[in-house]
Design a protein around this motif. Sequence first.
Motif, PDB file in Angstrom:
ATOM      1  N   SER A   1      18.171  12.065  -7.423  1.00  0.00           N
ATOM      2  CA  SER A   1      16.803  12.206  -6.929  1.00  0.00           C
ATOM      3  C   SER A   1      15.873  12.335  -8.128  1.00  0.00           C
ATOM      4  O   SER A   1      16.293  12.792  -9.204  1.00  0.00           O
TER       5      SER A   1
ATOM      6  N   VAL B   1       8.786  12.147  -4.458  1.00  0.00           N
ATOM      7  CA  VAL B   1      10.229  12.365  -4.580  1.00  0.00           C
ATOM      8  C   VAL B   1      10.952  11.132  -4.069  1.00  0.00           C
ATOM      9  O   VAL B   1      10.600  10.579  -3.030  1.00  0.00           O
ATOM     10  N   THR B   2      11.958  10.722  -4.817  1.00  0.00           N
ATOM     11  CA  THR B   2      12.820   9.639  -4.362  1.00  0.00           C
ATOM     12  C   THR B   2      14.242  10.157  -4.241  1.00  0.00           C
ATOM     13  O   THR B   2      14.632  11.133  -4.897  1.00  0.00           O
ATOM     14  N   LEU B   3      15.001   9.530  -3.397  1.00  0.00           N
ATOM     15  CA  LEU B   3      16.399   9.899  -3.186  1.00  0.00           C
ATOM     16  C   LEU B   3      17.235   8.635  -3.099  1.00  0.00           C
ATOM     17  O   LEU B   3      16.925   7.736  -2.318  1.00  0.00           O
TER      18      LEU B   3
ATOM     19  N   CYS C   1      16.010  21.408  -8.497  1.00  0.00           N
ATOM     20  CA  CYS C   1      16.434  20.729  -7.282  1.00  0.00           C
ATOM     21  C   CYS C   1      17.515  21.580  -6.626  1.00  0.00           C
ATOM     22  O   CYS C   1      18.204  22.352  -7.291  1.00  0.00           O
TER      23      CYS C   1
END
Lengths: 113, 114
Positions: A72, A63-65, A89
Motif C-alpha cells: 500500500s 491511498v492505494t492498495l 500502516c
Amino acid sequence: SQQGEEDPQALSIQEGENATMNCSYKTSINNLQWYRQNSGRGLVHLILIRSNEREKHSGRLRVTLDTSKKSSSLLITASRAADTASYFCATDAKGEYGNKLVFGAGTILRVKS
Amino acid sequence: GAGVSQSPSNKVTEKGKDVELRCDPISGHTALYWYRQSLGQGLEFLIYFQGNSAPDKSGLPSDRFSAERTGGSVSTLTIQRTQQEDSAVYLCASSLAPSTDTQYFGPGTRLTVL
C-alpha cells in the motif's frame, strides 16, 4: 515478525512537495489502515481501505492498495509543516492474528517550511 | 462525546514497584486494546478485550503484566515488579465492534522505570 513494514523509515521534504510512504505486509487482509502520530502520543486514524478497493482519497491524502503485491502507499499532496509526524500502516490478518491490528514501525515525515 | 482517556499521562516509578494504568474507552465501544510503544518504535500489541473477556492476550510480554476490564468499560493494565525495560508509552484504543475497523486511541501513559 510484524505484519506491516513501512518505507522509508524517515522522509524529509519541503513544504508544498508531495510525500509518499509505502507499506508492505505478509498475509491476506480484510483491510489496511493508515494512522498518524504526533510527538509519540496517541494515534489518529487517517484512512481505511478494504481489500476489494484499489484506491481511496480523503482531502490531500491518497491511498492505494495492491493486494497482489501485498503493498500500500500513502500519498500526501501539497505537504504542510503541520503534516510533520510519524505515519503507521496497520493491517488486520485473517486467521493467525485474530481480532487485532498489527502495526508497522512507521515512517517519520518531516516537512520543512 | 468524549474520546478515549488514559491516566495517568505520565508515571515515574522505581524498579520493582507495581504500577496500574487506566483506560476509559469511548462509551459503547465493546472492543478495547492495549499497545506498548518503545522510543522510536512501532506499536506492540499487548491484549485485546471483547466486553470483559480477553480472547487474545498473546502480546503480554511476561506474567508480570496483567489486565482486566470491568463493566464492559474501564480497563486497567497492571505491571508488577517493574523493570527498566518496561519503560515505554502505553496506548489504549477502543473500537465500536469486535473487528479490526477503525480504532480510536487515547493519548497514552508514558511510563518511566528508574
